[in-house]
Scaffold this motif. Structure first.
Motif, PDB file in Angstrom:
ATOM      1  N   VAL A   1       0.431  -1.029  -0.490  1.00  0.00           N
ATOM      2  CA  VAL A   1       0.051  -0.022   0.097  1.00  0.00           C
ATOM      3  C   VAL A   1       0.679   0.978  -0.001  1.00  0.00           C
ATOM      4  CG1 VAL A   1      -2.082   1.045   1.310  1.00  0.00           C
ATOM      5  CG2 VAL A   1      -2.376  -1.207   1.498  1.00  0.00           C
ATOM      6  N   LEU A   2       1.718   1.012   0.532  1.00  0.00           N
ATOM      7  CA  LEU A   2       2.804   2.587   0.975  1.00  0.00           C
ATOM      8  C   LEU A   2       3.575   2.388  -0.718  1.00  0.00           C
ATOM      9  CD1 LEU A   2       4.528   1.186   4.521  1.00  0.00           C
ATOM     10  CD2 LEU A   2       3.155   3.525   3.413  1.00  0.00           C
ATOM     11  N   GLN A   3       3.732   1.507  -1.192  1.00  0.00           N
ATOM     12  CA  GLN A   3       4.454   1.569  -3.098  1.00  0.00           C
ATOM     13  C   GLN A   3       3.404   2.318  -3.791  1.00  0.00           C
ATOM     14  OE1 GLN A   3       6.393  -2.151  -3.484  1.00  0.00           O
ATOM     15  NE2 GLN A   3       6.765  -2.360  -1.172  1.00  0.00           N
ATOM     16  N   LEU A   4       2.545   1.495  -3.407  1.00  0.00           N
ATOM     17  CA  LEU A   4       1.501   1.913  -4.684  1.00  0.00           C
ATOM     18  C   LEU A   4       1.169   3.834  -4.350  1.00  0.00           C
ATOM     19  CD1 LEU A   4      -0.758  -1.096  -4.758  1.00  0.00           C
ATOM     20  CD2 LEU A   4       0.166  -0.014  -6.694  1.00  0.00           C
ATOM     21  N   SER A   5       0.519   3.996  -2.481  1.00  0.00           N
ATOM     22  CA  SER A   5       0.572   5.074  -2.380  1.00  0.00           C
ATOM     23  C   SER A   5       1.220   6.417  -3.276  1.00  0.00           C
ATOM     24  CB  SER A   5       0.559   5.323  -1.216  1.00  0.00           C
ATOM     25  OG  SER A   5      -0.837   4.741  -0.581  1.00  0.00           O
ATOM     26  N   GLU A   6       2.910   6.240  -3.129  1.00  0.00           N
ATOM     27  CA  GLU A   6       3.928   7.079  -3.047  1.00  0.00           C
ATOM     28  C   GLU A   6       3.889   7.657  -4.758  1.00  0.00           C
ATOM     29  OE1 GLU A   6       8.766   6.661  -2.826  1.00  0.00           O
ATOM     30  OE2 GLU A   6       7.552   4.876  -2.523  1.00  0.00           O
ATOM     31  N   LEU A   7       3.019   6.329  -5.321  1.00  0.00           N
ATOM     32  CA  LEU A   7       2.786   6.736  -6.874  1.00  0.00           C
ATOM     33  C   LEU A   7       1.680   7.974  -7.521  1.00  0.00           C
ATOM     34  CD1 LEU A   7       3.392   3.050  -8.601  1.00  0.00           C
ATOM     35  CD2 LEU A   7       5.287   5.250  -8.610  1.00  0.00           C
ATOM     36  N   LEU A   8       1.197   8.260  -6.218  1.00  0.00           N
ATOM     37  CA  LEU A   8      -0.612   8.814  -6.283  1.00  0.00           C
ATOM     38  C   LEU A   8       0.637  10.418  -7.016  1.00  0.00           C
ATOM     39  CD1 LEU A   8      -2.862   7.891  -3.767  1.00  0.00           C
ATOM     40  CD2 LEU A   8      -2.292   6.904  -6.303  1.00  0.00           C
TER      41      LEU A   8
ATOM     42  N   ASN B   1      -2.088  15.619   3.483  1.00  0.00           N
ATOM     43  CA  ASN B   1      -1.976  16.346   4.730  1.00  0.00           C
ATOM     44  C   ASN B   1      -3.457  15.714   4.778  1.00  0.00           C
ATOM     45  OD1 ASN B   1      -3.737  18.022   6.786  1.00  0.00           O
ATOM     46  ND2 ASN B   1      -1.369  18.413   6.971  1.00  0.00           N
ATOM     47  N   ILE B   2      -3.986  14.954   5.396  1.00  0.00           N
ATOM     48  CA  ILE B   2      -5.801  14.917   5.656  1.00  0.00           C
ATOM     49  C   ILE B   2      -6.496  15.746   6.145  1.00  0.00           C
ATOM     50  CG2 ILE B   2      -7.143  13.292   7.310  1.00  0.00           C
ATOM     51  CD1 ILE B   2      -6.146  12.086   5.196  1.00  0.00           C
ATOM     52  N   ASP B   3      -5.878  16.466   7.375  1.00  0.00           N
ATOM     53  CA  ASP B   3      -6.714  17.805   8.015  1.00  0.00           C
ATOM     54  C   ASP B   3      -7.049  18.308   6.978  1.00  0.00           C
ATOM     55  OD1 ASP B   3      -6.095  16.486  10.367  1.00  0.00           O
ATOM     56  OD2 ASP B   3      -4.794  17.208  11.030  1.00  0.00           O
ATOM     57  N   THR B   4      -5.837  18.752   6.369  1.00  0.00           N
ATOM     58  CA  THR B   4      -6.186  20.280   4.789  1.00  0.00           C
ATOM     59  C   THR B   4      -7.301  19.833   4.396  1.00  0.00           C
ATOM     60  OG1 THR B   4      -3.418  20.533   5.064  1.00  0.00           O
ATOM     61  CG2 THR B   4      -5.142  21.273   3.595  1.00  0.00           C
TER      62      THR B   4
ATOM     63  N   GLY C   1      -5.091   6.344   3.294  1.00  0.00           N
ATOM     64  CA  GLY C   1      -4.466   8.164   4.256  1.00  0.00           C
ATOM     65  C   GLY C   1      -4.742   8.918   5.545  1.00  0.00           C
ATOM     66  N   TYR C   2      -6.517   8.155   4.922  1.00  0.00           N
ATOM     67  CA  TYR C   2      -7.221   8.691   6.700  1.00  0.00           C
ATOM     68  C   TYR C   2      -6.749   7.420   7.226  1.00  0.00           C
ATOM     69  CZ  TYR C   2     -11.328   9.561   9.479  1.00  0.00           C
ATOM     70  OH  TYR C   2     -12.034   9.759  10.575  1.00  0.00           O
ATOM     71  N   ALA C   3      -6.300   6.766   7.141  1.00  0.00           N
ATOM     72  CA  ALA C   3      -6.174   5.666   8.386  1.00  0.00           C
ATOM     73  C   ALA C   3      -4.666   5.798   9.082  1.00  0.00           C
ATOM     74  CB  ALA C   3      -6.882   3.836   8.528  1.00  0.00           C
ATOM     75  N   CYS C   4      -4.302   5.875   7.867  1.00  0.00           N
ATOM     76  CA  CYS C   4      -2.358   5.364   8.108  1.00  0.00           C
ATOM     77  C   CYS C   4      -1.611   7.161   8.142  1.00  0.00           C
ATOM     78  CB  CYS C   4      -1.471   4.374   7.356  1.00  0.00           C
ATOM     79  SG  CYS C   4      -3.046   2.624   7.990  1.00  0.00           S
ATOM     80  N   LYS C   5      -1.309   6.949   8.762  1.00  0.00           N
ATOM     81  CA  LYS C   5      -0.573   8.829   8.514  1.00  0.00           C
ATOM     82  C   LYS C   5       0.589   8.312   7.809  1.00  0.00           C
ATOM     83  CE  LYS C   5      -2.025  11.305  13.124  1.00  0.00           C
ATOM     84  NZ  LYS C   5      -1.440  11.708  13.989  1.00  0.00           N
ATOM     85  N   GLU C   6       1.473   7.585   7.851  1.00  0.00           N
ATOM     86  CA  GLU C   6       2.160   6.650   7.138  1.00  0.00           C
ATOM     87  C   GLU C   6       2.240   6.416   4.913  1.00  0.00           C
ATOM     88  OE1 GLU C   6       5.716   3.528   6.847  1.00  0.00           O
ATOM     89  OE2 GLU C   6       4.037   2.988   8.102  1.00  0.00           O
TER      90      GLU C   6
END
Length: 398
Positions: A51-58, A117-120, A104-109
């Protein structure tokens, strides 16, 4: 594929490859999130490496959380094929877009590697109603029963966070929202949320999920909210859910009566505005009729629909008593013609049905017989009270 993109000299080709890579990334996120062992890592301190590897591509593919949750980043992609796999592929991509944000909402990492930034994101959605409604309509693609419970729980929590808008600070821009265009998507979202509510494993989770459903309904203007509730009740295959939705209608009616009372002697325009809402018109009686006299013909299915029937009868009783106490007749419930119709077409046929079923089962010692009697006795009690109120009303009808 990322390396191939980086080797491209022509910017246009590089952008095209990034768009294609973005689609595959979202599809993969949708697929891997179905894995129970991966979904179990939600809210954990360490996110799954895949999930980290895929999210890094976004961000590399030009995909942002706000663009994904509103659907804009998916809609602008021009690389959909016209073959038979298009529909399924699109569905996965849209689900992947929502799942990317949920992770991203569930895992800050995960949010960190996606440069988000989820808060934003949440503040942006909370402060602008048109943007919030767009996100909600896009969430018709929300992962439902085909995904693990952890995913569905996170989805409910995210929706709750999005809907935690302060009405004083939220920009109410209803005039910018094309409700006729967006309502079908919202209806699909509500149907998915109904499925989530029904299949939650424990009462506390079901209550929380239904509370979020009600909050989402409150985002709609009165007419669209009423039409949505009516559509959900008509299309509900679960009497327990239909009864919960009818209870929402009752709350809306009570709130509208209170708003009208507060507006009395103040701003007449404001009072007239409240009176125009469907929750204080004869339209409400149509909802009661949907349960007590189903449009498909025949009486309601008893004892299967006993919960919905009791709630519908209680709603009708509430209307009778409320209009009588307030000395009003906004819904027409106190008119002679309405009382006679309700008596002859709703209540008396229902009493014949309930009495017959009770007579057949009252001496039946089997489990089914006992259950049937226990379900229908409360129906008969409320039904009898409604008939008494109708008879009294006919003696003093308008």
């Amino acid at each position: 594929m990322r390396e191939v993109c980086n080797k491209q000299v022509v910017d246009e080709k590089k952008d095209q490859l990034r768009s294609i890579l973005g689609l595959y990334t979202l599809e993969l996120l949708a697929l891997v999130s179905k894995d129970g062992s991966i979904a179990a890592s939600l809210n954990a301190s360490k996110a799954p490496s895949l999930v980290l590897q895929l999210s890094e591509l976004l961000p590399y593919c030009g995909l942002s959380y706000v663009g994904l949750i509103t659907g804009r980043d998916v809609e602008v992609n021009h690389f959909w094929n016209d073959d038979g796999e298009t529909v399924e592929s699109k569905s996965l991509v849209y689900k992947g877009a929502i799942l990317a944000v949920l992770w991203g909402y569930a895992c800050k990492e995960v949010a960190a590697v996606a440069c988000e930034n989820i808060d934003t994101l949440l503040k942006g959605l909370q402060s602008c109603k048109s943007e919030r409604i767009r996100a909600l309509s896009n969430m018709k693609h929300v992962p439902s029963l085909d995904y693990p419970l952890q995913i569905r729980n996170t989805c409910i929590e995210f929706l709750s966070a999005v809907l935690a808008a302060d009405s004083a600070s939220s920009k109410d821009d209803n005039e910018k929202i094309d409700w006729s265009f967006i309502t079908p998507s919202l209806f699909a979202l509500f149907q998915s949320m109904q499925s989530i509510v029904i299949h939650m494993p424990d009462p506390e989770q079901r209550e929380k999920a239904f509370s979020v459903l009600k909050k989402t309904l409150s985002e709609l203007p009165p007419q669209q909210r009423f039409d949505m509730l009516k559509g959900l009740i008509i299309n509900s295959n679960h009497p327990s859910v239909a009864s919960l939705l009818i209870s929402v209608v009752k709350d809306e009616i009570d709130r509208t009566f209170n708003d009208v009372s507060k507006a009395e002697g103040q701003d007449s325009n404001n009072r007239d505005l409240h009176l125009q809402t469907p929750f204080i018109t004869g339209d409400v009686l149509e909802l009661v009729e949907l349960i007590l006299k189903p449009p498909k013909g025949g009486p309601p299915d008893l004892p299967g629909q006993s919960d919905a029937v009791i709630v519908a009868l209680n709603l009708y009783r509430f209307l009778l008593m409320k209009e009588k106490i307030e000395k009003t007749n906004y819904t027409g419930v106190l008119s002679n013609s309405c009382l006679r119709k309700v008596q002859s077409e709703w209540l008396l046929p229902l009493r014949v049905l309930v009495s017959g079923i009770l007579a057949q089962n009252v001496n039946d010692d089997s489990e089914f017989g006992s259950l049937t009697v226990s379900l229908l006795m409360p129906v008969m009690a409320v039904l009898t009270h409604c008939l008494e109120l109708v008879e009294e009303g006919l003696r003093h009808s308008i």
